[in-house]
Design a protein around this motif. Structure first.
Motif, PDB file in Angstrom:
ATOM      1  N   ARG A 139     -12.065  16.767  26.438  1.00  0.00           N
ATOM      2  CA  ARG A 139     -11.856  15.342  26.688  1.00  0.00           C
ATOM      3  C   ARG A 139     -13.187  14.595  26.679  1.00  0.00           C
ATOM      4  O   ARG A 139     -13.276  13.461  26.223  1.00  0.00           O
ATOM      5  N   GLU A 151     -15.871  15.402  24.950  1.00  0.00           N
ATOM      6  CA  GLU A 151     -16.314  15.251  23.572  1.00  0.00           C
ATOM      7  C   GLU A 151     -15.523  14.126  22.894  1.00  0.00           C
ATOM      8  O   GLU A 151     -16.065  13.286  22.219  1.00  0.00           O
ATOM      9  N   ARG A 152     -14.214  14.140  23.149  1.00  0.00           N
ATOM     10  CA  ARG A 152     -13.378  13.134  22.512  1.00  0.00           C
ATOM     11  C   ARG A 152     -13.718  11.726  22.994  1.00  0.00           C
ATOM     12  O   ARG A 152     -13.677  10.772  22.236  1.00  0.00           O
ATOM     13  N   SER A 153     -14.062  11.594  24.279  1.00  0.00           N
ATOM     14  CA  SER A 153     -14.364  10.244  24.750  1.00  0.00           C
ATOM     15  C   SER A 153     -15.694   9.764  24.171  1.00  0.00           C
ATOM     16  O   SER A 153     -15.886   8.566  23.948  1.00  0.00           O
ATOM     17  N   VAL A 177      -6.588   8.094  16.935  1.00  0.00           N
ATOM     18  CA  VAL A 177      -7.685   9.056  17.032  1.00  0.00           C
ATOM     19  C   VAL A 177      -8.156   9.153  18.481  1.00  0.00           C
ATOM     20  O   VAL A 177      -8.318  10.241  19.029  1.00  0.00           O
ATOM     21  N   MET A 178      -8.347   7.991  19.105  1.00  0.00           N
ATOM     22  CA  MET A 178      -8.839   7.962  20.491  1.00  0.00           C
ATOM     23  C   MET A 178      -7.889   8.695  21.437  1.00  0.00           C
ATOM     24  O   MET A 178      -8.315   9.436  22.311  1.00  0.00           O
ATOM     25  N   ARG A 238     -12.008  17.985  12.843  1.00  0.00           N
ATOM     26  CA  ARG A 238     -12.991  16.918  12.671  1.00  0.00           C
ATOM     27  C   ARG A 238     -12.792  16.184  11.351  1.00  0.00           C
ATOM     28  O   ARG A 238     -12.982  14.980  11.268  1.00  0.00           O
ATOM     29  N   LEU A 282     -10.513   3.033  27.307  1.00  0.00           N
ATOM     30  CA  LEU A 282     -11.308   4.256  27.224  1.00  0.00           C
ATOM     31  C   LEU A 282     -11.965   4.565  28.559  1.00  0.00           C
ATOM     32  O   LEU A 282     -11.954   5.707  29.029  1.00  0.00           O
TER      33      LEU A 282
END
Lengths: 359, 359
Positions: free
Chosen positions: A127, A129-131, B98-99, B130, B183
């Motif tokens: 999470r 990395e994704r953020s 994606v987010m 990726r 986010l």
């Protein structure tokens, strides 16, 4: 903003850079002051940090293109258009770093890595990395939208805006095509030199050199002949720029490039340098290159082996020759070009700066 | 393109949808035919597939806003502006998926998941994921750039373009702020109802309802009073729209929503519904919600427990009441508004459509 005036040294590199940076600083300062929802980090601040330290090649070419075809009077609008190009470039770099998962840019951690660090309170490493990725994608989106905003508040007349939109739209499409081509090619090494040059034409020659010149020239109302003359200078120079970039990515030092000399090799980038080396390799060298290029854990010793193959196959020397050939063609194109003398001087300087650089 | 004419049923939902879709189809068809580098998948084709099946709420509001303030004559330009909004929305959705790492959108796998599947020849699962993310980010970027291109070729006069850019720029900034707020809030559940409503105001009320109306009205040259009247209708309706969305995300069926009813719960989205439930929970319910919401492996049985708490705490009912209250305020705002009668009828229909919907 403080509008610079046209002095004899107006096309001086540092003068243009300073003027464009003032436009960017003032734009971001306005954004910082405008109302935003609470609890949000300063997005203008993040972008300001990211923008610092760039070479400003596109703004330099944009303003010089404007002057080359006789642009004069108030340079305010063209400087703001040039700043819009730099903001667009921030967008492109932010998303490019996400795509390549690059760790370092301009000597600092890349945005997605920085933001992943900030998100360290979130649960789970995935999470986090994704953020970081999400934040960098959003910040890139914002840079693109703000680039538009700078353009639309540049003080262009409707005729100038319409003229600018033609090369600008082409530039934007080309850079996207280049990115997609890059993405499709990732993971499969090629010895097809011509196809690497095609990607370069989309990704760099148009985006970095030709279109910025055209966009500046469009502000000054240039006709098709002047545009063609700019293209004859721009395309060879743009190719040379990318070829130099490929060499720097492999042979550069972190002190001058601001990034690790292993990144490009670890990413397994398909460059003209790589394609030439693969084409000229013997079976042993070929196997070594295919094993090492694209290995995300490649170390300095293995990188040295790759560099040695690039030398032994003559690939490095060939790329140097290609750069020199293209630089000469670009300079030669200036001899017959209908440009103002101060711009010709500046374009010669830019040809040197973009092809002999070390970063 | 075939330009529709202003008939009495011009503001009919299907008529506007059809006209906007023709603009998008023709734009993408032109893009498909224009020269592109070899070996690239059809980006226009990918975007065309992605665009199909949308509700076209923003285009509907844009065209209705234009008509509401007296827009008439050739509807071609406003239809193209409306199409630009839909293309912008494609950009927003692609990056949003994606987010959130959403698996499904409009009943189909999301773009980053689809493209990750296509990249299955690439080495290593991480790289595949990726490359899916990269492809979806790039396609989103392209949608944003093409949205601009549709706007700039919409046939607006310079005065109209300048008028449109004001609410358009605001809309773009708001949606970015909303995404950043989202986010920042991800991963930390909140019972702060007011803060969820703030995010909604940025993410939805402005973006989905108010700004599309303003943008359409700007094409027709609306003054500040008409804009304010549109805002009085738009803001409560936009809030109701998002509240309905929150309910559908939890209580909707996959048949009508085109996505899994577990996605929002698994993502641990901070909605007004969740905040209300947390605020009204007893300690046991509170602990259950905090354990289950945001669990990426949450199953249907656990989802049923969450839904039960949403019912038991009265959160679901409160949200229904909030929707009805806001819908009434939106309708009430129309009573005193200086809009054309056909637009008032259409706005009443849109109020119903956006708040009573099941998808």
């Amino acid at each position: 903003m403080t509008t610079p005036t046209l002095t004899p040294d107006f096309l001086d590199t540092d003068t243009i850079r300073g003027a464009v940076e003032r436009v960017l600083d003032e734009f971001l300062a306005t954004k910082s002051r405008s109302p935003a929802p609470p609890r949000l980090p300063s997005l203008a601040g993040l972008l300001g940090d990211f923008l610092s330290g760039g070479k400003r090649i596109r703004p330099l070419l944009c303003v010089t293109g404007w002057r080359a075809v006789g642009g004069g009077g108030d340079p305010g609008p063209v400087l703001r258009v040039a700043a819009a190009l730099e903001m667009f470039h921030a967008f492109a770099l932010l998303h490019d770093d996400v795509m390549d998962d690059s760790p370092v840019r301009r000597g600092r951690p890349t945005m997605h890595r920085t933001l992943a660090g900030l998100g360290a309170t979130h649960p789970g490493p995935e999470r986090i990395e994704r953020s970081g990725v999400s934040g960098a994608v959003l910040l890139g989106d914002l840079a693109l939208l703000w680039s538009d905003e700078i353009l639309h508040t540049a003080g262009l007349t409707p005729v100038q805006l319409a003229a600018v939109l033609t090369p600008l739209t082409t530039m934007r499409t080309e850079v996207m095509f280049g990115q997609f081509l890059d993405l499709c090619a990732t993971g499969t090494l090629t010895d097809d030199v011509e196809s690497t040059l095609t990607v370069n034409r989309y990704k760099t020659a148009g985006y970095t050199v030709e279109r910025p010149l055209h966009i500046g020239a469009a502000v000054a109302g240039a006709g098709p002949e002047a545009m063609d003359a700019l293209t004859r200078y721009a395309l060879p120079l743009g190719e040379a720029f990318q070829l130099r970039d490929d060499l720097i990515g492999v042979f550069g030092t972190p002190e001058s490039t601001g990034k690790s000399p292993l990144d490009d090799l670890r990413a397994g980038k398909n460059t003209t340098l790589t394609a030439l080396a693969l084409r000229a390799s013997d079976p042993v060298q070929d196997a070594q290159l295919r094993e090492l290029l694209g290995d995300p854990l490649l170390d300095e010793k293995q990188a040295a082996i790759v560099r040695e193959i690039f030398e032994a196959t003559g690939a490095r020397e060939t790329v140097e020759r290609m750069i020199e050939d293209r630089r000469q063609r670009a300079l030669h194109a200036l001899d017959a070009a209908p440009f103002t003398p101060d711009a010709v001087t500046a374009l010669r300087r830019l040809a040197r700066m973009t092809t002999v650089r070390t970063s």
